[in-house]
Scaffold this active site. Sequence first.
Site, mmCIF file in Angstrom:
data_model
loop_
_atom_site.group_PDB
_atom_site.id
_atom_site.type_symbol
_atom_site.label_atom_id
_atom_site.label_comp_id
_atom_site.label_asym_id
_atom_site.label_seq_id
_atom_site.Cartn_x
_atom_site.Cartn_y
_atom_site.Cartn_z
ATOM 1 N N LYS A 1 0.638 -0.943 0.018
ATOM 2 C CA LYS A 1 0.103 -0.114 -0.005
ATOM 3 C C LYS A 1 0.985 1.180 -0.134
ATOM 4 O O LYS A 1 2.068 1.193 0.487
ATOM 5 C CB LYS A 1 -0.821 -0.021 1.260
HETATM 6 P P1 NAD Z 1 -12.736 7.640 -2.476
HETATM 7 O O1 NAD Z 1 -11.756 8.692 -2.482
HETATM 8 O O2 NAD Z 1 -13.635 7.382 -3.662
HETATM 9 O O3 NAD Z 1 -14.028 8.166 -1.535
HETATM 10 C C1 NAD Z 1 -13.743 8.609 -0.231
HETATM 11 C C2 NAD Z 1 -14.867 9.170 0.480
HETATM 12 O O4 NAD Z 1 -14.778 9.475 1.919
HETATM 13 C C3 NAD Z 1 -15.397 10.443 -0.031
HETATM 14 O O5 NAD Z 1 -16.694 10.511 -0.297
HETATM 15 C C4 NAD Z 1 -14.971 11.552 0.927
HETATM 16 O O6 NAD Z 1 -15.728 12.518 0.993
HETATM 17 C C5 NAD Z 1 -15.232 10.672 2.437
HETATM 18 N N1 NAD Z 1 -14.474 11.172 3.530
HETATM 19 C C6 NAD Z 1 -13.053 11.333 3.435
HETATM 20 N N2 NAD Z 1 -12.690 12.008 4.908
HETATM 21 C C7 NAD Z 1 -13.829 11.962 5.479
HETATM 22 C C8 NAD Z 1 -14.245 11.933 6.747
HETATM 23 N N3 NAD Z 1 -13.158 12.627 7.638
HETATM 24 N N4 NAD Z 1 -15.434 11.929 7.211
HETATM 25 C C9 NAD Z 1 -16.477 11.425 6.173
HETATM 26 N N5 NAD Z 1 -16.202 11.001 5.145
HETATM 27 C C10 NAD Z 1 -14.845 11.110 4.560
HETATM 28 O O7 NAD Z 1 -12.331 6.418 -1.739
HETATM 29 P P2 NAD Z 1 -13.002 4.874 -1.775
HETATM 30 O O8 NAD Z 1 -12.013 4.325 -3.211
HETATM 31 O O9 NAD Z 1 -14.270 4.831 -1.860
HETATM 32 O O10 NAD Z 1 -12.162 4.328 -0.504
HETATM 33 C C11 NAD Z 1 -13.100 4.519 0.447
HETATM 34 C C12 NAD Z 1 -12.592 3.354 1.606
HETATM 35 O O11 NAD Z 1 -12.667 2.150 0.923
HETATM 36 C C13 NAD Z 1 -11.213 3.269 1.930
HETATM 37 O O12 NAD Z 1 -10.808 2.872 3.449
HETATM 38 C C14 NAD Z 1 -10.470 2.553 1.129
HETATM 39 O O13 NAD Z 1 -9.311 1.867 1.539
HETATM 40 C C15 NAD Z 1 -11.363 1.670 1.123
HETATM 41 N N6 NAD Z 1 -11.132 0.612 -0.247
HETATM 42 C C16 NAD Z 1 -11.363 0.906 -1.321
HETATM 43 C C17 NAD Z 1 -11.297 -0.111 -2.452
HETATM 44 C C18 NAD Z 1 -11.592 0.404 -3.920
HETATM 45 O O14 NAD Z 1 -11.489 -0.319 -4.751
HETATM 46 N N7 NAD Z 1 -11.493 1.847 -4.099
HETATM 47 C C19 NAD Z 1 -11.241 -1.196 -2.228
HETATM 48 C C20 NAD Z 1 -10.910 -1.813 -0.742
HETATM 49 C C21 NAD Z 1 -11.143 -0.891 0.167
#
Ligand code: NAD
Length: 427
Positions: free
Chosen positions: A112
Amino acid sequence: METINTEMKKEGMYDNVLRQYNQAADIIDLHSGIRKILVNTNNEIVVHFPVKLDDGTIEVFTGYRVQHNNALGPYKGGLRYHSTVDIDAARALAMWMTWKTSLVGLPYGGGKGGIQINPNNYSIAELERITRRFTYALGDNIGPDLDIPAPDVNTNSTIMAWIADTYSSIKSPSVRQKNLHVVTGKPVGSGGLEGRDRATGFGVVTSIKKWAKNAGKDLNGMTFTVQGFGNVGYWASHFLVQEGAKLIAVQDASATLVNTQGINPEELLDHSKGNSGNIQGFSDGTELDSELFFGIECDIIIPAALGNQITSSNCHEIKAKVIAEGANGPINVDAERAILEKGIEIIPDILCNSGGVIGSYYEWLQNKRSENWKLETVLDMIEDKLGIAFDKVAEVSKQYGVSWRVGAYIVALQRLELTYKERGVFP
Ligand code: NAD
């Protein structure tokens, strides 16, 4: 404007993953040598690189790539662009990737990384230069058979396309095409996989469906809340609404919105697209104090933002039946104990959000084989793989009399332990 103190909440993510690991390792009496190997990261790459900004000034950025373990295959895991990215966050998230890829039976290890940056402060052109220069700085520390990044918080398919293009461009022309799968999560036109965009959210809902079936419950008519309305939060909402559940509250970095009559995720997405990705100002919801979000009465909570959002300070307010961890590490260890004692179930991150890395695996295979798969085929394959892991976790948790998280760790650690025992340790 961030409604939650992210600096405070990210603290301890690394402690949490170690505590989770040690708990499961104790239960299975993990081989002491293997235990030492897995508690450490293999490689930690920190790069400082200069980029010329639009106004001509030069800024130096710090990027990370932590490669935790590659016993089962190349390092795999996302790149995050966020002010909370540092070496401990990258270590924690890389470890979770090792457990996740092992749990779902992929030929990958865990890695990561990312850049400590608030992307809102930069133009698209600047973000492109930052990404390309970061890729250049990482150089041959990543590669299609070595370490394969993917999207995470604040990174997307466009950023993956820039990485693939930069990485290939610094190779000799004769091997450029062989390097497309240095990253996954690319746009479909650039070697991406149909369905990779929705893979994580689809997997979250696959897990919730499995949970409901296990518990003899019907999702139709259930209510749910989502923290984070980015890739994971939106797609999870999209698929869960299709099951007849009602989205009644959403929180992102800009606002907390509630509507007990139901929020339409497609309309909220349209609004956020025209509002720099923020939900604030959506007309079909009422704004609520952010601290009240996790106490909202509902059946299902999907944390899909950052780590350590549910802690001892807010876990007692939770009234849901189940928490499905879309995000990595959203609940800290102490809060988890209190939540489980209340009879609330938790579908752990390494299982619940594994649809993303499963989708990435199929993209990687598609690139290696020069094939193109249909969306339905991809979603079916993700559902199958995740379903097998879910059933295994349910079985092992029952066998050991432990929570689903510990059960998931046991499955993941036993696969790694077996591999090390079969191969031995060089020399
Ligand atoms: P993203 O950037 O698309 O979205 C993140 C969201 O979180 C946004 O809506 C943002 O406004 C919100 N956010 C940020 N800070 C915040 C806060 N302090 N309080 C409330 N909301 C807040 O990211 P993503 O890809 O959707 O990833 C989200 C989570 O899922 C992360 O923990 C990531 O590690 C995990 N994840 C993502 C994937 C993937 O394929 N993208 C896969 C597995 C896990």
